[in-house]
Structure formats: C-alpha cells, structure tokens
Design an enzyme around this catalytic site. Structure first.
Site, short mmCIF file in Angstrom:
data_model
loop_
_atom_site.label_atom_id
_atom_site.label_comp_id
_atom_site.label_asym_id
_atom_site.label_seq_id
_atom_site.Cartn_x
_atom_site.Cartn_y
_atom_site.Cartn_z
N ARG A 1 0.85 -1.18 0.00
CA ARG A 1 0.00 0.00 0.00
C ARG A 1 0.89 1.23 0.00
NH1 ARG A 1 -4.48 1.36 4.55
NH2 ARG A 1 -2.62 1.74 5.79
N THR B 1 -0.70 7.63 -1.08
CA THR B 1 -1.98 7.57 -1.81
C THR B 1 -2.91 6.49 -1.26
OG1 THR B 1 -1.16 5.91 -3.36
CG2 THR B 1 -0.77 8.22 -3.93
N ASP C 1 0.19 -2.42 12.33
CA ASP C 1 0.57 -2.90 11.00
C ASP C 1 0.78 -4.41 11.07
OD1 ASP C 1 2.23 -1.66 8.27
OD2 ASP C 1 2.49 -3.75 8.85
N ASP D 1 4.24 -5.84 9.94
CA ASP D 1 5.32 -5.53 10.89
C ASP D 1 5.19 -6.36 12.16
OD1 ASP D 1 6.63 -3.68 9.33
OD2 ASP D 1 5.53 -1.96 10.12
C1 PRP Z 1 -1.41 -4.22 4.68
C2 PRP Z 1 -2.33 -5.41 4.82
C3 PRP Z 1 -3.21 -5.28 3.60
C4 PRP Z 1 -3.32 -3.79 3.44
C5 PRP Z 1 -4.66 -3.36 3.91
O1 PRP Z 1 -0.42 -4.49 3.76
O2 PRP Z 1 -1.67 -6.63 4.88
O3 PRP Z 1 -2.69 -5.90 2.46
O4 PRP Z 1 -2.29 -3.21 4.23
O5 PRP Z 1 -4.88 -2.01 3.66
P1 PRP Z 1 -5.92 -1.50 2.57
O6 PRP Z 1 -7.18 -2.26 2.80
O7 PRP Z 1 -6.06 -0.06 2.93
O8 PRP Z 1 -5.35 -1.70 1.22
P2 PRP Z 1 0.83 -3.53 3.53
O9 PRP Z 1 0.61 -2.62 2.38
O10 PRP Z 1 1.20 -2.87 4.84
O11 PRP Z 1 1.95 -4.54 3.07
P3 PRP Z 1 2.67 -5.74 3.84
O12 PRP Z 1 1.66 -6.85 3.99
O13 PRP Z 1 3.75 -6.09 2.90
O14 PRP Z 1 3.16 -5.24 5.16
N1 URA Z 2 -2.73 -2.37 7.12
C1 URA Z 2 -2.36 -2.81 8.35
O1 URA Z 2 -1.45 -3.64 8.47
N2 URA Z 2 -3.04 -2.34 9.41
C2 URA Z 2 -4.02 -1.45 9.31
O2 URA Z 2 -4.60 -1.05 10.33
C3 URA Z 2 -4.38 -1.00 8.02
C4 URA Z 2 -3.72 -1.48 6.94
#
Ligand code: PRP
Ligand code: URA
Length: 210
Positions: free
Chosen positions: A105, A109, A201, A204
C-alpha cells in the site's frame, strides 16, 4: 453492509484476537496466534465445500463415505501479511494449492501497488480463498481480486482478520459477488488508513520489522 459479509464470532477466535491486539504481544506469540486463528477461520470458510461419495473398505466392511469433490482448493496469499494467515490454513488443509499476489500500500496515496503474481496454472478449475489479515480501505484486496478474476477461478472467497466499515463498503461495491469472512469489524479508519482500534501494521507485527 454487504450481504455476503460473515463475522466469525467463535469464542476461541475472539479470545486469540484480543491477545493479538495487545501492543505488548511478542512477535513469536503474535505469529502463533494468527496461525491458530487462521485454522479456525479456514474451518468456517470451507463449510460449504461440495462432497462426493467414495467407496472405502473399513476393517469390517465396505461403505460409501463422503469425500471432498473436485479439484483441491487454492489459497491465495496477499503478500506479505497474508502469509501469516496462510500457514494456519495449510495446517488444516495441507494439500491445498497456493498462489501469491504481492501488493504493498503506497503510504501517501493508500493505493495498492502490485509487484508479484503467481497462481496455479489450473486456477480456472479451482475455488480460490484469498487471505489478507487487514481490510482497511480495501484497496489492496480489491486490486488482488480484480487481478485474480482475470484468471477465472471457479469461485472466490476472502478471509481477513480485521475489517473496517469503510473497507467492507468499498469492497462490497467493487466485488459484490465475493463473500468476506472476518474475525472482527472494527470502528473506523484513521487519517493514515489504519484500522481503529485495530492491531497496528499486521506485516510488521508478524515479522517484527518495526
Ligand atoms: C497491509 C495489509 C493489507 C493492506 C490493507 O499491507 O496486509 O494488504 O495493508 O490495507 P488497505 O485495505 O487499505 O489496502 P501492507 O501494504 O502494509 O503490506 P505488507 O503486507 O507487505 O506489510
Ligand atoms: N494495514 C495494516 O497492516 N493495518 C491497518 O490497520 C491497516 C492497513
């Protein structure tokens, strides 16, 4: 609210989720808990899998007994946090096939950016269960499903851990044909697109990267 939205309110799921929300939950415990919850969610999301009859020889006689029909289902993990759920799903259904969709994400944006896509060649003959712990704005899961639909799985379902009302509404608009299973529907998103009260997150916390 989307008609095809299911809240899995099993007490074990709710208890484990509460432990995960605690900011002091250590990484190893967090990873173990998401794996355990995933197994319970897998049980719910597979409730309607079709069965066929097969002949089995017990020590005493031959019988017709139920067996899963058709090709093995396919879990699709939205990288990277989806892998936390994937492990527990595979604990329950070890013979499932697995696909991966790499998305992150963009922090400014909040749009999803795809960096990887690999699913089984015969996905058009399989049911796909897409896993990602967080449905926040729904940009990531909506983009993942849009991409996956190009390959025409027999059926698609989504499993997440936490959903925000904004995300459920947006996802329902984009993909009204795709059922969503979640362990909790939280209150709202903050200005940075994080779920409140949430758990932070997910990636993380699973991998201890921050
Ligand atoms: C997180 C999570 C989702 C997304 C959700 O991923 O695992 O994929 O955010 O947010 P959204 O509904 O607003 O799109 P992230 O982009 O942090 O990547 P990661 O899993 O690699 O940490
Ligand atoms: N992605 C995450 O990992 N946590 C949130 O709360 C939203 C998006």
């Amino acid at each position: 609210m989307q008609e095809t939205f299911s809240l899995v309110d099993h007490p074990l799921v709710q208890h484990k989720l509460t432990l995960m929300r605690d900011k002091n939950c250590p990484t190893a415990h967090f990873r173990q808990l998401i794996r355990e919850i995933a197994l319970l969610l897998a049980y719910e999301v597979t409730r309607d899998l079709p069965l066929a009859q097969t002949e089995v020889q017990t020590p005493l006689e031959t019988m017709q007994a139920p067996i899963l029909a058709g090709k093995k289902l396919c879990f699709i993990s939205v990288l990277r946090a989806g892998n936390g759920l994937l492990e527990g799903m595979l604990d329950l259904i070890p013979s499932a096939r697995v696909g991966h969709i790499g998305l992150y994400r963009d922090p400014d944006t909040l749009q999803a950016v795809e960096y990887y896509y690999k699913v089984p060649e015969d996905i058009s003959e399989r049911q796909a269960i897409v896993v990602d712990p967080m449905l926040a704005t729904a940009n990531s899961l909506s983009a993942a499903i849009t991409r996956l639909k190009q390959d025409r799985p027999v059926k698609i379902k989504v499993v997440c851990l936490l959903a925000a009302p904004e995300g459920v509404a947006a996802f329902g608009e984009a993909h009204p044909d795709v059922p969503v299973f979640t362990a909790a529907l939280d209150r709202e998103l903050n200005d940075h697109g994080y779920i409140l009260p949430g758990l932070g997150d997910a990636g993380d916390r699973i991998y201890g990267t921050r």
